[in-house]
Design a protein around this motif. Sequence first.
Motif, PDB file in Angstrom:
ATOM      1  N   ASN A  80       0.825  -1.206   0.000  1.00 57.61           N
ATOM      2  CA  ASN A  80       0.000   0.000   0.000  1.00 57.61           C
ATOM      3  C   ASN A  80       0.864   1.262   0.000  1.00 57.61           C
ATOM      4  O   ASN A  80       2.088   1.193  -0.175  1.00 57.61           O
ATOM      5  CB  ASN A  80      -0.986  -0.021   1.170  1.00 57.61           C
ATOM      6  CG  ASN A  80      -0.283  -0.060   2.526  1.00 57.61           C
ATOM      7  OD1 ASN A  80       0.910   0.245   2.644  1.00 57.61           O
ATOM      8  ND2 ASN A  80      -1.021  -0.427   3.553  1.00 57.61           N
ATOM      9  N   LYS A  81       0.257   2.416   0.222  1.00 53.84           N
ATOM     10  CA  LYS A  81       0.990   3.684   0.188  1.00 53.84           C
ATOM     11  C   LYS A  81       2.066   3.768   1.258  1.00 53.84           C
ATOM     12  O   LYS A  81       3.045   4.505   1.113  1.00 53.84           O
ATOM     13  CB  LYS A  81       0.011   4.847   0.329  1.00 53.84           C
ATOM     14  CG  LYS A  81      -0.954   4.975  -0.844  1.00 53.84           C
ATOM     15  CD  LYS A  81      -1.963   6.076  -0.612  1.00 53.84           C
ATOM     16  CE  LYS A  81      -2.959   6.163  -1.763  1.00 53.84           C
ATOM     17  NZ  LYS A  81      -3.996   7.204  -1.502  1.00 53.84           N
TER      18      LYS A  81
ATOM     19  N   ASN B 229       3.879   1.287   2.056  1.00 54.34           N
ATOM     20  CA  ASN B 229       4.763   0.162   1.720  1.00 54.34           C
ATOM     21  C   ASN B 229       4.520  -1.045   2.621  1.00 54.34           C
ATOM     22  O   ASN B 229       5.437  -1.786   2.962  1.00 54.34           O
ATOM     23  CB  ASN B 229       6.245   0.573   1.789  1.00 54.34           C
ATOM     24  CG  ASN B 229       7.128  -0.383   0.989  1.00 54.34           C
ATOM     25  OD1 ASN B 229       6.712  -0.941  -0.026  1.00 54.34           O
ATOM     26  ND2 ASN B 229       8.353  -0.577   1.451  1.00 54.34           N
TER      27      ASN B 229
ATOM     28  N   GLU C  40      -5.383   0.083   2.764  1.00 52.42           N
ATOM     29  CA  GLU C  40      -4.703   0.974   3.706  1.00 52.42           C
ATOM     30  C   GLU C  40      -5.113   0.610   5.132  1.00 52.42           C
ATOM     31  O   GLU C  40      -6.244   0.200   5.376  1.00 52.42           O
ATOM     32  CB  GLU C  40      -5.058   2.425   3.404  1.00 52.42           C
ATOM     33  CG  GLU C  40      -4.714   2.882   1.992  1.00 52.42           C
ATOM     34  CD  GLU C  40      -3.226   2.783   1.681  1.00 52.42           C
ATOM     35  OE1 GLU C  40      -2.418   2.964   2.611  1.00 52.42           O
ATOM     36  OE2 GLU C  40      -2.894   2.521   0.510  1.00 52.42           O
TER      37      GLU C  40
END
Length: 210
Positions: free
Chosen positions: A173-174, A176, A208
């Motif tokens: 995800n954003k 990592n 997330e």
Amino acid sequence: MKLAIIGASGKAGQFILQEALDRKLDVTAIVRNKANISQPVKVIEKEVFDLETADINAFDVIINAFGAKPGDEELHVKAGRHLIKIFTNTTTRLLVVGGAGSLYVDPEKITRVMDTPEFPAAFLPTASNQGQNLTDLQVSPINWTFLSPSAFFNPDGIRTGHYVAGRDHLLANKANESYISYADYAIAMIDEAVHPKHQNERFTVVGESK
């Protein structure tokens, strides 16, 4: 669409069942003990190994959320092969709650998550048996989909309502992180049941954490 969930009282099964109910789908729980189902839903009280083709013919889609206890991990393979047998020559789709261990970490698709040195030995029996279930599905004649979660599959995570899908590789995800909550995984599973995009293939999802 008529939907059934094998193991609807289990960890993942509970979230998938609730997601289906929230969307007001025609859903049936298939469980060993109907006392474990508290929601107002139709129930078939049967062991997975006792299911027959006649039991599944009434459904458009069945989700296999069967979970094996520690020490009985080979039941993932046995249950999977039994379902392949009874689904053969039917039009019912089989969606499977899979594992992350069989996802690849390299572009060449040589090294799986469970092949890496840091993979916990305690989880290897489950990962390898779920991986074999995927292999069996890939050579089967039935209509199937295998949904692998991310490496951190969190039962206590929040429902964000969003996920990103991939195919055979571990996603991040954003932040990592290879992460998905059970609630967001359930969204992906029911999305696939209602609007199939991955027939006869495996896919994976990441979300997330906040």
